[in-house]
Design a protein around this motif. Structure first.
Motif: not given
Lengths: 189, 329
Positions: A102-120
């Motif tokens: 979980l810790v690894v995923v949390i620290f890796a999250a910013p890599i993926a977060s750039e393409n995230i767009v809010a649905n609403y």
């Protein structure tokens, strides 16, 4: 700047509180830290501008943890330490492994977060509660209704389980009546 | 964020803290005097003219008394419980508009610390969290009276939150906003526009639930003196006990403000007269708390639960349904 300071302050407080909840041997510490942690989490909602969810977080979790206190009161002497038995090494191994992942995923999250767009996305001029209501009663109407039915089922089950002797009140009965009731119960057993 | 905003907010917070801490002290004096007059006594008379300096004497006593921590208590929880009561009471005040906005020179002051648009929800949530004070104090005390009081606090908390929430739901549907300022503007037209006239049932339910949440007399079961000593406060002494008291009285003032703004028109159109009117309404509601204490005995715990679940909750739900039907038609 204030947002950053507040974020780190409440992040630290939340993690500290939940750590106490997990590590302590004292039921009272655990419950109190749990309640405090739940309330500190609401700060993140307020920081993100989701005031409605923040207030709901406070209301729901103070009430929910209060019910836990009631159970704690019935099952433990809350002023004493509780000794837990049976720490299986397998469970420790699995849980710590999952925590590490979980810790690894949390620290890796910013890599993926750039393409995230809010649905609403937040709309100008529409209040918090209106926005939540619109999403809840259009897109998520079915889950909402299912949750309502589940709560209704739970309520009826609770009334059936707890309501067996609701017509009798021990406070209002005379001493002899209670004795009679006790004896008839013993006979039945 | 500019400097003026920060300074203004800090000043507001300090003013609210000072005014309401002092008012909590005066509250005890008013309570004793009102109770005394209703029971044909004189009340405090010896310290100062008409016993007015009694507050100062009490304050000195509370501050200088030894802070005793009994042997078997859970120390950190025992110490923090009174702080929770007092702190949550003042935190709830952050979303209450105490007065209409006014101008000093050419600077407009809004007498509300944080104008969040879900004010009423926040106030009720934080005020509800205040019951953690009696709960934790009682659980940590290692005292049977305190434990009974804790059990009652938990029961009252879980039950009467429901009534508060359901009773304000009908007025909320009419106003269509959770902000106390919107509530005030909705009723700004004068006495005829007060929500109490269109929602009398909701008003009565809200006041009853307010008595339960502040733990005032008909529902004074968490610290019922003649039955369980002082409940959660039995083991406390000095200023820690005093903090419980400040929290209770501050809560009484704040719930009076909320009731006045929700149902009784608040500060009206925002003129000086309206502001004075709000203070009058709050004073009357506070007096009503004391009046009830002088006039009514305490109910039993089972009667309290009966009242909540079998009387008040059905009425609240029916009120919501009827309001909904009337609004739709």
């Amino acid at each position: 700047m204030f947002e950053t300071i507040a974020f780190y302050l409440f992040a630290f407080l939340t993690v500290a509180m939940f750590s106490i909840t997990v590590f302590t041997r004292q039921a009272l510490y655990a419950l109190t830290a749990l309640a405090a942690g739940m309330i500190f989490i609401s700060a993140f909602y307020f920081l993100l501008g989701a005031d409605f969810l923040g207030a709901v977080q406070i209301i729901v979790y103070t009430g929910a943890v209060m019910a836990l206190y009631a159970f704690g009161m019935m099952f433990f002497d809350t002023t004493r330490y509780v000794n837990e038995h049976g720490r299986s090494p397998l469970i420790v191994f699995l849980l710590s492994g999952m925590a590490a992942l979980l810790v690894v995923v949390i620290f890796a999250a910013p890599i993926a977060s750039e393409n995230i767009v809010a649905n609403y996305p937040v709309q100008e001029g529409v209040g918090n509660s209106q926005a939540v209501g619109m999403v809840l009663f259009t897109k998520y109407l079915v889950p909402f209704e299912v949750a309502a039915v589940m709560l209704l089922v739970a309520m009826i089950a609770g009334i059936v389980l707890a309501g067996k002797k609701m017509d009798r009140s021990l406070t209002l009965m005379e001493e002899e009546e209670i004795e009679l009731a006790k004896q008839s119960q013993e006979k039945a057993v | 964020m500019d400097m003026a905003f920060i300074i203004e907010t800090v000043v507001k917070i300090v003013v609210i803290l000072l005014v309401f801490s002092a008012l909590a002290g005066f509250g005890t004096y008013f309570e004793r005097k009102v109770l005394a007059f209703m029971q044909r006594r004189l009340g405090p008379m010896h310290v100062g003219p008409y016993g007015l300096l009694q507050i100062a004497a009490d304050g000195i006593k509370l501050f200088t008394k030894e802070d005793i921590i009994p042997q078997n208590v859970v120390k950190p929880i025992f110490q923090i419980a009174p702080v929770i009561t007092a702190a949550t009471a003042f935190m709830a005040a952050a979303a209450i508009p105490f007065m209409p906005s006014f101008t000093i020179g050419d600077y407009t002051v809004h007498p509300i610390v944080a104008d969040i648009n879900i004010g009423i929800l926040y106030i009720l949530g934080v005020m509800g969290a205040g019951l953690y004070g009696p709960l934790l104090g009682g659980l940590a005390s290692a005292n049977k009276w305190s434990l009974i009081s804790t059990a009652r606090a938990a029961a009252i908390f879980i039950s009467y939150e429901v009534i508060t929430g359901l009773s304000i739901l009908a007025p909320l549907m009419m106003v269509g906003s959770l902000s106390l300022i919107d509530f005030n503007t909705y009723q700004a037209g004068g006495i005829g526009n007060w929500i109490v006239w269109s929602q009398p049932v909701a008003f009565i339910l809200f006041v009853i639930a307010g008595f339960a949440e502040t733990g005032r007399t008909p529902f004074h079961l968490v610290a019922n003196d003649h039955e369980i000593i002082d409940g959660f406060g039995t083991e406390y002494s000095g200023m820690r006990w005093g903090l419980f008291f400040i929290g209770e009285y501050a809560n009484m003032f704040f719930i009076s403000f909320v009731t006045a703004i929700l149902f009784l028109g608040g500060y009206g159109d925002g003129s000086l007269l309206g502001a004075l009117g709000l203070l009058l309404k709050v004073s009357f509601l506070f007096f009503f708390f004391l009046w009830t204490r002088a006039a009514w005995p305490d109910v039993r715990p089972d009667q309290l639960m009966w009242l909540c679940w079998k009387v008040l909750m059905p009425i609240a739900v029916i009120n919501i349904v009827i309001t909904g039907i009337v609004m739709m038609v």
